[in-house]
Every structure is written in structure tokens, then in C-alpha cells.
Write a protein that holds these residues in place. Structure first.
Motif, PDB file in Angstrom:
ATOM      1  N   GLY A 125     -12.802  -7.644  16.554  1.00  0.00           N
ATOM      2  CA  GLY A 125     -12.956  -6.720  15.440  1.00  0.00           C
ATOM      3  C   GLY A 125     -14.406  -6.403  15.112  1.00  0.00           C
ATOM      4  O   GLY A 125     -14.676  -5.710  14.139  1.00  0.00           O
ATOM      5  N   GLY A 126     -15.318  -6.900  15.921  1.00  0.00           N
ATOM      6  CA  GLY A 126     -16.731  -6.697  15.616  1.00  0.00           C
ATOM      7  C   GLY A 126     -17.496  -5.945  16.685  1.00  0.00           C
ATOM      8  O   GLY A 126     -18.712  -5.859  16.633  1.00  0.00           O
TER       9      GLY A 126
ATOM     10  N   ARG B 137       0.817  -1.219   0.000  1.00  0.00           N
ATOM     11  CA  ARG B 137       0.000   0.000   0.000  1.00  0.00           C
ATOM     12  C   ARG B 137       0.849   1.266   0.000  1.00  0.00           C
ATOM     13  O   ARG B 137       0.522   2.250  -0.636  1.00  0.00           O
ATOM     14  CB  ARG B 137      -0.835   0.048   1.278  1.00  0.00           C
TER      15      ARG B 137
ATOM     16  N   ARG C  58      -0.211   4.836   4.419  1.00  0.00           N
ATOM     17  CA  ARG C  58      -1.376   4.148   3.830  1.00  0.00           C
ATOM     18  C   ARG C  58      -1.945   3.063   4.746  1.00  0.00           C
ATOM     19  O   ARG C  58      -2.978   2.477   4.435  1.00  0.00           O
ATOM     20  CB  ARG C  58      -0.993   3.561   2.472  1.00  0.00           C
TER      21      ARG C  58
ATOM     22  N   ARG D  21      -8.175   9.100   6.423  1.00  0.00           N
ATOM     23  CA  ARG D  21      -8.986   8.470   5.378  1.00  0.00           C
ATOM     24  C   ARG D  21      -8.147   7.887   4.246  1.00  0.00           C
ATOM     25  O   ARG D  21      -8.622   7.097   3.455  1.00  0.00           O
ATOM     26  CB  ARG D  21     -10.012   9.481   4.838  1.00  0.00           C
TER      27      ARG D  21
ATOM     28  N   GLY E 189      -5.962  -6.451   3.551  1.00  0.00           N
ATOM     29  CA  GLY E 189      -6.014  -5.098   2.996  1.00  0.00           C
ATOM     30  C   GLY E 189      -4.669  -4.388   2.962  1.00  0.00           C
ATOM     31  O   GLY E 189      -4.579  -3.261   2.486  1.00  0.00           O
TER      32      GLY E 189
ATOM     33  N   GLU F 290      -9.690   6.764  12.872  1.00  0.00           N
ATOM     34  CA  GLU F 290     -10.630   6.154  11.935  1.00  0.00           C
ATOM     35  C   GLU F 290     -11.376   7.215  11.136  1.00  0.00           C
ATOM     36  O   GLU F 290     -11.696   7.026   9.971  1.00  0.00           O
ATOM     37  CB  GLU F 290     -11.630   5.262  12.695  1.00  0.00           C
ATOM     38  N   THR F 291     -11.626   8.360  11.779  1.00  0.00           N
ATOM     39  CA  THR F 291     -12.374   9.421  11.108  1.00  0.00           C
ATOM     40  C   THR F 291     -11.493  10.245  10.174  1.00  0.00           C
ATOM     41  O   THR F 291     -11.931  10.637   9.095  1.00  0.00           O
ATOM     42  CB  THR F 291     -13.015  10.361  12.169  1.00  0.00           C
TER      43      THR F 291
ATOM     44  N   ASN G 166     -11.369  -2.665  15.919  1.00  0.00           N
ATOM     45  CA  ASN G 166     -11.929  -2.926  14.591  1.00  0.00           C
ATOM     46  C   ASN G 166     -11.177  -4.053  13.884  1.00  0.00           C
ATOM     47  O   ASN G 166     -11.420  -4.324  12.709  1.00  0.00           O
ATOM     48  CB  ASN G 166     -11.984  -1.641  13.740  1.00  0.00           C
TER      49      ASN G 166
END
Lengths: 558, 558
Positions: B530-531, B198, B283, B302, B547, B298-299, B536
Motif C-alpha cells: 500500500g505504499g 459508508r 462509497r 471522489r 475507513g 482514484e482520480t 494503495n
């Protein structure tokens, strides 16, 4: 008599297909269980009749919380479909969708996969009916609607089921954990591992490929245990309504709650996707469409895993070729197919202004552009063939962009209107090719913006090195679903590979035959990379499925 | 003479370990290549000497763009470490880190995994030195710092490498694609598939478990081809600085750019993580720490994939037991270990106010609480054992919360100060247990907030069903890294399982022996789910690695 959809017969019927699909994603060799030739599906009369019977009717789905009826799409071919779909009261529908979760979770990954394969098999059997539905919502020509909307979409659905299954069974159902403690007794634990769903998954469909772009998300989420709420594009409801109906039928026959899959058709201008996307029940979103709304979803739907495919600017670098004619005809086909209304259609053709070396001798920039224009004209000179390739413009915005294209630059190939023999009201247009200068700021503003539809730019660049730099910048800033390249130079191949590895774009080199840059084959080709601004996910890989469920462990002394 | 770190010897040395790790994550049976017994690492004198030699010195790393020196941690045991670390000029360091990407990418998944395993092997060989570094930054007692900061952290690093390797090799390096065309020649394409990184990965370390919580992100990102920038917690730099030094040494010896791993120590109050997190080069971000900053990442970050472990409220439901004494001693240990400063330590013990059934007869709520308090007192009555279990309070905030606990409710077990024989300035405290009423709004506000440190709440509830409802609400709203349960009822077990499956939390049932709810074992147990809001991501699964790279395909006519 309905088929027996209990576990054993389902596994007998579909496990072999799943195993072949698992092998296909491992080797990435050619494979598909769904024939793409229309003749494999009979003469098509039944499918046409089934489609005709849907027109002007209510599309009943018997799902809870229907407070109204809405829909009434108009085909890009000019006919009124006149179908009404249930409009959801989401306060009723969403809780009803959650009710089926425990039994669907407890079914486990294999049985869920089998149910998904049965849904796909029944969709496959109705491919002719789906083809008409896709044609009359997307504007695709019939053959393309049949293949891309039928078996190829089913392939992508099966591929998603396959990745979902593989991902879930990486962790065993149970383990006995025995930790040695030297001379003392070992520590012993019995552990169970359960794949659990995130919650309700929302699929926001698109106008151009309702099934092809919708199936990966629908089936990836369903196979990982999540209920799926399908919010189609208001102009392309029918193919997904049919899909939902088949899924509900199979789920019910297999003993699961049919409300695990539901349709959310919206009223004109309602913006239902925006409302649904931020509901706490919605934990997964799959979206194909504009960058603006994709970015909005990524920013605002923070309670959900969001998978987006957005706009991009696809580039072809033309450096040299040993098959000039093959290159031209391949590109001409790519620009023409479905009037360039594919997210994978090339937009910018980067050509050195000093020209290129070919097997037909040196060709100047102007000559390459003129030869390509002639190739497109040759391909589409016959109206019957033009109609079979182009399809209809999907909506008035595409026509507006097409008509504005001549104001952008010198027109190398003008668009012409084609009359459709069966649908006189269809808007059928050949593509326009506009010459631009890569170095001019005004031109740059044009070619660095996605111009979705049958508009391409032949961009003159200083050199191949310049083209590769522009390719990099385009992918980095605007994203790309596809990159093409033509070169006889190993060094240029390496430059293009390096650019695509670093900027994260899928590269097709020297396509001169029957494979086109805008087409990908499930189980072998990745659609998008998930690593540039055009899409945050690829179809289909582990990352596309791994976040759709979580593994919950319960451990207790053995 | 330095070891030969070219590909073949590296593969000879480490491939067998990787294969065993691949098998372990598939079976999830007990396995570890790194012994946890100190005696496996010699008498420890060399490690202590190596640690001592670091104190009061500059920690040279020879990385580009060092504009200053910063650091000077104080141990929770009261001694000044006095170590200075390079402070980065990120405008110089970040481009330098990117320079090594192509060669590291081209090395491929296997060689990258081998280099990572060599890094881990060298860290493992220096476990004693790392143990002192972890002890004197986290405040863990030596044995815990040795095990959790040494082999157990190395296990989690290897686990991440293993998942990263498995994920990357799911797609083959190349494929020959041959599509039949009826009577015509088949279509043939040669395809290559390359795992590409990434970009630069940022790891934001935590104070309490710098290596254990840092290694999964560091090794998952490095193994998938990304350069890794390590921004340690300013109070726990040394263990990660040592890690970075070893990684750089191995990378250079193996012929790669050492700048693929770099340290970013920050000045007091600089907030460097916030600056780095939104840089376009970054990244991927791995973060362990407060919910506030995790949510901020997280917010706002991006442009990056963000993996967070944040605060949670861990619950134990106490319904009944057939081993009352075992339950009490197991819980007493869990509450005491590292003074409750683990993200996995139980905070809320939910006990029916009418009491519970046990093998020692019915026990009222008051009796259970008193018996648990007595069990903790018994466990920690001896100062030597107390010091060995408790460690030191990691920072003054924990002490403040501990001291405020008696104002929240009735104290069932008071905290006491323990003197450390070797470190008189260490703040060592036994845990406090406070009685609360589950139904009282004021109490609810207290127990539904994470109170990180040696503070637990014995919450009286109306019934086990009430406890399960409160458990669900706690996990859903506040998150949880762990859930515990004690019951002899199959029905209650099922209620607890169903709650954890639906709310996504990891459940330990009826632990009465030498396994504790706050401990997880790499290759077998998932850390977090993570749920739910506590994290997360889970350590470690496919979603944690999938990812971090993308697969780029290049296809050309065969």
C-alpha cells in the motif's frame, strides 16, 4: 542539567501515561493527564513574561534552509506581536527533514511515543505561555485559550499518539511461521514486521485553533515515523512555532535529528501550502480550514494521504424539552462561546412554527426565539463576563459577515459591541440571531451556507419530521461537525439517531447543563465523523492513523 | 431442514473461529481454518457435477432490477461455459441494496462477522465446485484453482472479516462519562457508539484471481455494514456469481435482506464499472487490475474510498547464495507457476555482470542465466507436470506479449507450447527468459514496464549496489507487489532491507525451499504494502478496513 532522554528513563517517565491513555480510548470514559485548571500551572506570571519576551523578536529555530524572515502577526486584541519566523528554502529544508527518517523509524513505535509524550509534557509545563500565544493569534478569551489551546489540545495530541502506537503494535515485530506439511518437514520462515513512515507530513494550521486542530496531525504523523513540516496560518504562527521549537529541542536531546519537525512560515500572499502540498516528498497532509482549499487538496495532492476538516452547517433540532430554562441557557452559551467561531458552533436552530412543548408550557416559535435571545442577553449582559466568553473576532471577514446578518432576515437578537478593558482595539461582539423561514427559497440559500462567526438562524419549520428531513439534507449536502437535539419523545430521539447514523454526524441530545454541543472531550468524544462533507477524518480513530505508515515484512528461511 | 441462522447458533458455530483468527493476526503465526488439501473435500465428483450443471444455463439470482441476461464466458481451456447472468438496472438495484442497511447496521459487528463466517463456511463446503469455476475463468491449473481460488481465498476473506471486527470493537458500544468538577457535582453523560456503514461498496473483480482478489474487499465491506455490489471481470463471472448466490442465501436465512449482496454482470464492452464507480450511492470501491483504470478510479471516484491493486514490476536481486541449486529451482517454480500470470511473479532478475558467488563456485552472469533456464526446462520438461503448474494463458493479450518477447532481447530460454490432454484448445506455454543489459536505454524501457505473463528478464547490472539502486528506482516509479533477494552477505541483506523499508515493498530473502516469492499466506504475510505505486492498500491491515465505516456517537445527560 538536561533530563536524560535515552530510552529507559523516557519509558520510565511516560509509559504509565501511555498505558492509561490506551485504556481510556478503549473504555472512552473520562480521562486526561493534563489538568485544565489554571491554578495547576502556578500564578502564570512566568508564562506571561515568557510570552512578552517573544514579542518583537526573531523566533530562531536553527533549521536548515532559512532564506528569509517573515511573520509579524497582529493580535485580534489589537497589539502587534512583531515576531519574525524563518522562511524556508524548501529545496534545502525538505531533504534535511528526510535525513532523520531511518533512525526515527528504527526507534520503533514505543520509543517514538515516549519522545512525543516528552514533547507534550514540556508543552504542558509551558501552558501559560502557550495560552497567551493562542489568545493573541486566535482571539480566544484567555481562559479558553488556556484550556482549549493548552491541556485540551495536549489531550488531542496524546490521543493521536495513543492511536498511532496502538495501530503500529497490532502487528508483532517478528513471527516464526511454521506450516505443517503432513509427513514432510514443516515449512519454516522467520518474519520481521517494521512500521515504516510514508514520508514528510505537512500540517496546514488554522487561525482559530492552531494547537487544538494542529496537534492531532502533528503527533499522529510524528508517532508513526514521519517528519512533520508545520505550515501555520499566517495569522496564527506563534503557538505552532513554540510547538516546533519544543519538538526540536526534545528530538535533539533524545538523540534524533531535530529536523524531523520544522516550521514553514510563509510570506504574505505566498500560498506556500499550495506549493508544498504537491511536492513529491509530502506524503501526508493534515488541513483545517475552508472547504474550497480542502477540496483543492483532496483533488490535487494525489501523492499524499489527505486529512481535512472543512466547513459545515451545524444544526440543532428543537422538538420539546422538560428543562426549558436549561435548554435556553445551554444554547445561549454554545452560541456565545468564542463568538461562535468554532467549527462546532450551532448555526441553524430548527423550531416548529407551531411551537414546542416544554416544562414551562407550550411555547410558540416566536416565544422560543425571544426566550433564547433573552437568555443570550442575560448571559452576556455583564461586560466582564461577555469578554471572558466571547473573546475577539478573529479577522475582519467575520465582522463583515456579522454586520451583513441583519440583511438576511428579521433580527431576533441584535449584536452589540463590547469594550475590552485591557485591549481597546479588540473587536468584541455579541452574537446575532436571525429568524428565517425554512420553506422560503431565499432563506434556504442563507441557512444552507456556512456563516462562520457569531451568526445563528432560528429556522421555522413545519414540524419535527420536517426538521429531521432538513437536518438530513443539511448534513448530506453541507456537512456538519455537530448536531444537537432537544426532545422528550423517544420516537423523535430515534428519528434523530437514525438521521445521524445514516448521514454520519455526531449527535448530542438534551444538553441542559455544563456540557455543550460545541465541546468534545479527547479520549471519549469523536470530533467530526469523517463521513459527511465537513471532514474526511474524525479525531481520533484508527482510520486517522492507520494510513500514516505501512508495515514492511521481511521473510527468510528459519 | 435449513440450519438455524439466528444469532445464538451462529455465534456458537463461528465465534471460536473468529477468536482464533483474531489471535492469528496478532501473532502472525501460521494458521488457517480451511484445509488446502483436496482430500479434505471428498473425491470432488459432486463438485464437478455441480459445476457441470451450471453450464449453458441462466444463473438465477432473484435480485431486483434485472433488465437483461449477459455473460457467456469462454474458458481459457477452450470450452464455452455458456452461462447467462442477470444484467442490472442500477436505478432499481442500488436503492434496493440500500434498503437493508439499517437492520444490517443494527446487527452489530459480532453478528455481522458470524454471518460472514457462515457465508465462507458454505463456500468452503463447495470448494470443488468453485475450483472448476476458477479454473475455467482464470486458466489456472486445477490444483491451483482449488487452493488459491478455494481455501486461500477463503482465508483472505476471513482475514478481512477479522480485521473489520477488531476495528469496529475497538470502540465500546457505550460509555458512562463522569468528569469531576471539584466541589460541584461531576458532569455525567451517557454515550453510545455505533459503527455505521459508508454506503454501497463496489467490488471490481479481476480475470486471474476472481475469488482471491475479490474476497478481501467483499468481506471487509460487508462485515463493516455496507451492501456489496460485485462487478466481476466479464471473463471471470462464475466464481463471483456463485459467491454472491451463497451470500444472498445466508443473508436471507439469517433474516437479513439478501440484496445486501448483489451481482452486476456487464454486457460486452459496456464499461459498467466506470458508470457505477461515480454513482453517489457507491462509497467504497475495491479494484484489482490495470494501472490505467486504477488511476482513473482514484482520480474520478471522489465520493468513494478507493482501494486499488494495480500493475507493478517485481524484482529479484541475485547477489550470492549458499544454495545455488535451491535458488534456481525456487526461482524456476516462481517463474512457471500459473505461467507467470500472478501480480507477484518476479519479472526482473538483477544479476551482476561479473557473476555471483555460490556454494557451487563462482558463476558468471551467462552461467546463472543458463542454469536458471535449464532449471525451468527441467521443471517443465514433463508435459503432465508442465500442465499442472502452468495452467492456460488467461487471454490473447498475454499470448501476444509472450510472442513479442524474443524481439526485446536475446532469448535465454524459449517458450514452448504444451498440449493439454483434456483440453486441446487450451493455450499452454512455458515461460520465456530474455537477457537484457541494465545500462542500455532500450532495454531499460522494456524491463521498467510491466510485461504481465510468462516473460521475465535477466538483467545484467554493474554490481549488487547497482542492483539495489535499480530495485529502488523500479519500486518507486513502477511499484512492486514483491521483492526477492539472494545473498550470503549480512551487509547486502541490510541494503535490501533498507531499500524495501524506504521504498515500501515486501521482501523475501533467500527462498530456496517450498515457499515462493509469489505466494503469501493470509493471517501472516501482507499482500502488497500500500505504499508504492503497485497498490494503495495491503491485504490485510487496519488501514484496509478502518475507513469502511464511521463511528457515530450519541451523547445525552446520564
Amino acid at each position: 542539567m538536561a533530563a536524560d532522554l535515552t530510552a529507559v528513563p523516557l519509558i520510565e517517565r511516560h509509559r504509565g501515561t501511555l498505558d492509561k491513555a490506551l485504556e481510556a480510548i478503549r473504555t472512552r470514559e473520562f480521562w486526561s493527564p493534563y489538568p485544565e485548571h489554571p491554578k495547576a500551572y502556578g500564578d502564570g506570571a512566568d508564562g506571561k513574561a515568557a510570552f512578552d519576551a517573544l514579542l518583537g523578536q526573531r523566533f530562531a529555530l536553527d533549521q536548515p534552509g532559512t532564506d528569509d524572515w517573515t511573520g509579524r502577526e497582529t493580535s485580534p486584541y489589537g497589539i502587534e506581536l512583531g515576531v519574525d519566523y524563518p522562511h524556508p528554502d524548501i529545496e534545502v529544508l525538505l531533504p534535511a527533514m528526510r535525513a532523520g527518517i531511518p533512525a526515527w523509524r528504527d526507534a520503533g513505535p514505543e520509543l517514538r511515543a515516549m519522545v512525543c509524550l516528552e514533547i507534550l509534557a514540556r508543552i504542558n509545563a509551558r501552558t501559560n505561555e502557550f495560552a497567551h500565544a493562542v489568545m493573541h493569534t486566535s482571539g480566544q478569551a484567555f481562559t479558553m485559550a488556556f484550556q482549549a489551546g493548552g491541556p485540551h489540545a495536549q489531550d488531542r495530541g496524546l490521543e493521536a499518539v495513543t492511536y498511532a502506537y496502538a495501530e503500529q503494535v497490532r502487528t508483532p515485530d517478528a513471527a516464526e511461521w511454521v506450516k505443517p506439511q503432513g509427513k514432510r518437514d514443516p515449512l519454516r520462515l522467520q518474519k520481521t514486521f517494521t512500521a515504516v513512515p510514508r514520508g514528510v507530513a505537512l500540517v496546514v494550521g488554522c487561525n482559530t485553533f492552531p494547537t487544538w486542530n494542529g496537534y492531532p496531525g502533528i503527533f499522529a504523523s510524528l508517532a508513526t515515523g514521519n517528519p512533520v513540516l508545520v505550515k501555520p496560518h499566517p495569522r496564527a504562527v506563534l503557538p505552532l512555532a513554540l510547538t516546533v521549537a519544543v519538538a526540536r529541542e526534545v528530538l535533539a536531546e533524545a538523540g534524533f535529528d531535530p529536523n524531523l519537525v520544522a516550521l514553514a512560515a510563509e510570506r504574505p500572499g505566498e500560498g506556500l501550502a499550495k506549493t508544498l502540498a504537491v511536492r513529491p516528498e509530502i506524503r501526508i497532509i493534515d488541513y483545517t480550514g475552508s472547504t474550497a482549499f480542502g477540496d483543492w487538496l483532496e483533488t490535487n495532492a494525489r501523492q499524499a494521504q489527505v486529512y481535512t476538516e472543512k466547513a459545515g452547517v451545524n444544526t440543532v433540532v428543537i422538538d420539546s424539552t422538560d428543562n426549558y430554562k436549561g435548554m435556553l441557557s445551554n444554547l445561549a452559551f454554545s452560541l456565545s462561546l468564542y463568538s461562535g467561531q468554532m467549527c462546532t458552533t450551532p448555526q441553524n436552530l430548527l423550531i416548529p412554527r407551531d411551537g414546542i412543548t416544554t416544562d414551562a408550557g407550550h411555547r410558540t416559535y416566536d416565544e422560543v426565539v425571544a426566550d433564547l435571545a433573552a437568555s443570550v442577553e442575560g448571559l452576556l449582559g455583564d461586560d466582564a463576563r461577555a469578554n471572558a466568553l466571547l473573546g475577539a473576532l478573529v479577522n475582519p471577514d467575520v465582522k463583515t459577515r456579522l454586520e451583513a446578518a441583519p440583511s438576511i432576515g428579521e433580527v431576533a437578537l441584535a449584536s452589540r459591541a463590547v469594550t475590552h478593558p485591557d485591549f481597546p482595539d479588540a473587536t468584541v461582539r455579541t452574537p446575532v440571531l436571525v429568524k428565517l423561514d425554512g420553506a422560503k427559497p431565499d432563506d434556504q440559500a442563507a441557512y444552507l451556507t456556512e456563516c462562520f462567526g457569531p451568526v445563528s438562524f432560528a429556522v421555522a419549520v413545519d414540524s419535527t419530521a420536517d426538521a429531521v428531513e432538513l437536518l438530513r439534507r443539511t448534513v448530506r449536502e453541507k456537512g456538519a461537525m455537530t448536531v444537537g437535539g432537544y426532545t422528550t419523545s423517544a420516537e423523535v430521539e430515534r428519528l434523530l439517531e437514525e438521521a445521524c447514523w445514516e448521514e454520519c454526524a455526531q449527535l448530542s441530545l438534551n444538553l441542559t447543563g455544563g456540557v455543550y454541543v460545541n465541546q468534545t472531550s479527547a479520549f471519549s468524544d469523536f470530533h467530526g465523523s469523517g463521513g459527511n462533507p465537513a471532514a474526511n477524518a474524525a479525531l481520533c480513530d484508527g482510520a486517522f492513523v492507520a494510513g500514516r505508515f505501512r508495515v514492511i515484512e521481511v521473510r527468510r528461511p528459519a
